[in-house]
Design an enzyme around this catalytic site. Structure first.
Site, PDB file in Angstrom:
ATOM      1  N   HIS A 127      87.166 -11.841  -0.491  1.00  0.00           N
ATOM      2  CA  HIS A 127      86.386 -10.735   0.075  1.00  0.00           C
ATOM      3  C   HIS A 127      85.571 -11.200   1.283  1.00  0.00           C
ATOM      4  O   HIS A 127      85.249 -10.408   2.167  1.00  0.00           O
ATOM      5  CB  HIS A 127      85.449 -10.155  -0.989  1.00  0.00           C
ATOM      6  CG  HIS A 127      85.041  -8.749  -0.711  1.00  0.00           C
ATOM      7  ND1 HIS A 127      85.596  -7.663  -1.348  1.00  0.00           N
ATOM      8  CD2 HIS A 127      84.128  -8.239   0.154  1.00  0.00           C
ATOM      9  CE1 HIS A 127      85.042  -6.558  -0.903  1.00  0.00           C
ATOM     10  NE2 HIS A 127      84.149  -6.870   0.002  1.00  0.00           N
ATOM     11  N   TYR A 177      81.985  14.806   9.445  1.00  0.00           N
ATOM     12  CA  TYR A 177      82.585  15.440  10.615  1.00  0.00           C
ATOM     13  C   TYR A 177      83.400  14.489  11.500  1.00  0.00           C
ATOM     14  O   TYR A 177      84.302  14.923  12.197  1.00  0.00           O
ATOM     15  CB  TYR A 177      81.494  16.102  11.457  1.00  0.00           C
ATOM     16  CG  TYR A 177      80.944  17.346  10.807  1.00  0.00           C
ATOM     17  CD1 TYR A 177      81.646  18.539  10.858  1.00  0.00           C
ATOM     18  CD2 TYR A 177      79.733  17.318  10.119  1.00  0.00           C
ATOM     19  CE1 TYR A 177      81.152  19.685  10.246  1.00  0.00           C
ATOM     20  CE2 TYR A 177      79.224  18.448   9.510  1.00  0.00           C
ATOM     21  CZ  TYR A 177      79.942  19.635   9.572  1.00  0.00           C
ATOM     22  OH  TYR A 177      79.453  20.756   8.962  1.00  0.00           O
ATOM     23  N   ARG A 198      86.401 -10.337   4.986  1.00  0.00           N
ATOM     24  CA  ARG A 198      85.967  -9.061   5.566  1.00  0.00           C
ATOM     25  C   ARG A 198      84.634  -9.244   6.302  1.00  0.00           C
ATOM     26  O   ARG A 198      84.440  -8.752   7.418  1.00  0.00           O
ATOM     27  CB  ARG A 198      85.833  -7.997   4.473  1.00  0.00           C
ATOM     28  CG  ARG A 198      87.175  -7.592   3.886  1.00  0.00           C
ATOM     29  CD  ARG A 198      87.028  -6.780   2.610  1.00  0.00           C
ATOM     30  NE  ARG A 198      86.328  -5.515   2.780  1.00  0.00           N
ATOM     31  CZ  ARG A 198      86.861  -4.405   3.299  1.00  0.00           C
ATOM     32  NH1 ARG A 198      88.124  -4.422   3.732  1.00  0.00           N
ATOM     33  NH2 ARG A 198      86.158  -3.295   3.379  1.00  0.00           N
TER      34      ARG A 198
END
Length: 407
Positions: A342, A377, A345
Site C-alpha cells: 500500500h 458534481y 500509493r
C-alpha cells in the site's frame, strides 16, 4: 415407607420393572437392565400422568424430592408440571436459536457472497475471538450496553483501538440484522460509538526520498522469487494500485494491444462494491499501462495467460496469490517495515505531486473520490493526462534506478 439411599443402592433388578415409592407420588423405577429412573405420578384435569425427574445416581434422593415438591407447588397453582416442562424446553430452544452467535452466523452467511474469502475469514475471526466467547450464548434480545462494553474496553486496554472500532461496527451490523429479522428491538453497540478513543491514523510505511526510491527499485530488480511474484513486485510501484487490485487482477480486465493499453479495475473491496452498486453510472477505474508495464505483462502472459489470474496462487493456481505475497517479497529484499504494498500509493502521490502533476488527475488515478459537493458534481476523469502521468512515472522510476533525479 420413605426411601433411603441404602434402600436404593441395595435395590437389584428383576425380570420385571420394580417401583420403589417414596411418598407424594415420587417413586424410583428399577428396570430389568439395572437402570434407575425417578418418576412422579400425579393427576391433572382428572387424568393420571407421569413425569420423569432424572436418573439415579445422577439425580440423588434429595434432588428428586426437591423436584417433586416443586412440581406439587405448580399443581397447587393449577399448572400441569409436564406442560410447564415442555414450555421451558421450547423456550430454551428458542433462546438458543436466537442467541447472539446464532444470529451473527446467520448474518455472516447472508453477507458472505459480498466478500472475498479473506474478508469473510476476517469477519468470522473477529467475532469468534472477541464476541462469541463472552456474549455468544446470550439471547440477542437480552444483550445491552453492559454486556458489550467490556469487549471494547479490553481491546482498548491492550492498545488495539482500531480493532475495537471495527468490532463495534461489526456488532452494530449484527444487531441491526437482528432488529430487521424481529429478534431484537435495538442496537446497543451504536450507543457506545462515542465511548471509544479516536482511531489512530493508519500511515502505511513508505519511501519518498528519491535516492532511497532508486535503491528500492534496484532491490526489486534483484528479487529472485517465482516469476509471478517478481512481476507483481515490479508492477506494484508502476501501477500504485490498492494491493488487492494487483494480486486479484484477471487477464480479462486487460487490453494489452489496443491504442491505449490499460487495466480496467473492477470494484474489489466492500466499500468500492457498495459505491458501484449505489452509483452504476460511475466510470470504472482505469490504469493506463506504460511501456515498462506492458513489457512485464507480456512476459508474464507467456506463463499465466492461459489461466484466470495474472498472479495465481502457489498452492492452488485456480486462486489468486495470497494477500501477503508482495509484502513478503519486500521483506525478502530487506524492506520489511520500511514500505508495504500500500505504501507505493503514498510514494507515487507524494513524488508526482512534487513533480507538478495536476492533483485532480493524481487523485483520480488513485481512485479517490473528492469529498463533499465537489465529488458529487465533478465527474472529470482526466484520462489523457493520466496516460501521460503513468508513462512519466515509469520513466522517472527508471531514472531513479540508475541514480538520476531531474527535479
Amino acid at each position: 415407607m420413605a426411601l433411603s439411599d441404602v434402600n436404593i443402592r441395595k435395590a437389584k433388578p428383576t425380570d420385571k420393572p420394580q417401583r420403589l415409592f417414596d411418598g407424594g407420588g415420587l417413586y424410583l423405577e428399577v428396570a430389568p437392565s439395572g437402570g434407575k429412573w425417578w418418576r412422579l405420578k400425579y393427576r391433572f384435569g382428572g387424568k393420571e400422568k407421569r413425569l420423569s425427574l432424572g436418573t439415579y445416581p445422577d439425580t440423588g434422593l434429595a434432588d428428586a424430592r426437591e423436584k417433586r415438591d416443586a412440581s406439587r407447588k405448580l399443581l397447587a397453582q393449577g399448572v400441569d408440571p409436564g406442560v410447564q416442562r415442555k414450555a421451558e424446553k421450547a423456550a430454551g430452544a428458542d433462546r438458543a436459536a436466537n442467541s447472539f452467535e446464532a444470529v451473527a452466523r446467520e448474518w455472516l452467511a447472508v453477507k458472505k457472497p459480498e466478500w472475498t474469502a479473506g474478508q469473510f475469514l476476517k469477519e468470522c475471526g473477529r467475532l469468534e475471538n472477541h464476541a462469541f466467547p463472552r456474549i455468544g450464548g446470550l439471547p440477542v434480545s437480552d444483550i445491552g450496553v453492559a454486556e458489550i462494553r467490556p469487549l471494547f474496553a479490553y481491546l482498548v486496554k491492550q492498545g488495539h483501538i482500531e480493532q475495537a472500532h471495527r468490532l463495534r461496527h461489526q456488532l452494530s451490523r449484527v444487531f441491526r440484522f437482528a432488529v430487521a429479522t424481529e429478534r431484537a428491538s435495538r442496537d446497543p453497540a451504536a450507543d457506545l460509538r462515542d465511548t471509544l478513543p479516536s482511531r489512530n491514523p493508519q500511515n502505511h510505511p513508505t519511501i519518498t526520498d528519491p535516492k532511497r526510491v532508486g535503491e528500492l527499485m534496484r532491490a526489486i530488480d534483484g528479487f529472485t522469487g517465482t516469476l509471478p511474484v517478481q512481476c507483481a513486485l515490479r508492477l506494484a510501484p508502476l501501477w500504485f494500485c490498492r494491493p488487492g487490485e494487483i494480486r486479484m487482477a484477471e487477464w480479462t480486465h486487460f487490453d494489452l494491444d489496443g491504442e491505449h493499453p490499460s487495466y480496467t479495475v473492477p470494484p474489489m473491496n466492500r466499500k468500492l462494491k457498495k459505491a458501484a452498486k449505489e452509483n452504476p453510472a460511475t466510470p470504472p477505474h482505469i490504469v493506463p499501462l506504460s511501456r515498462q508495464a506492458l513489457e512485464i505483462l507480456r512476459e508474464l502472459r507467456q506463463l499465466t495467460g492461459h489461466g484466470r489470474y495474472l498472479f495465481p496462487g502457489a498452492r492452488d493456481p485456480k486462486r489468486h496469490m495470497s494477500d501477503g505475497a508482495v509484502n513478503a517479497a519486500l521483506a525478502r529484499i530487506g524492506y520489511k517495515g520500511i514500505i508495504t504494498g500500500h505504501g507505493f500509493r503514498h510514494m507515487a502521490r507524494t513524488l508526482l505531486g512534487e513533480l507538478g502533476w495536476n492533483p485532480e488527475a493524481l487523485e483520480r488515478q488513485l481512485s479517490h473520490k473528492e469529498p463533499g459537493i465537489v465529488g458529487v458534481y465533478n465527474k472529470a476523469q482526466h484520462m489523457p493526462e493520466r496516460r501521460k502521468v503513468m508513462q512519466a512515472w515509469a520513466d522517472y522510476l527508471d531514472l531513479l534506478k540508475v541514480g538520476g533525479d531531474p527535479r
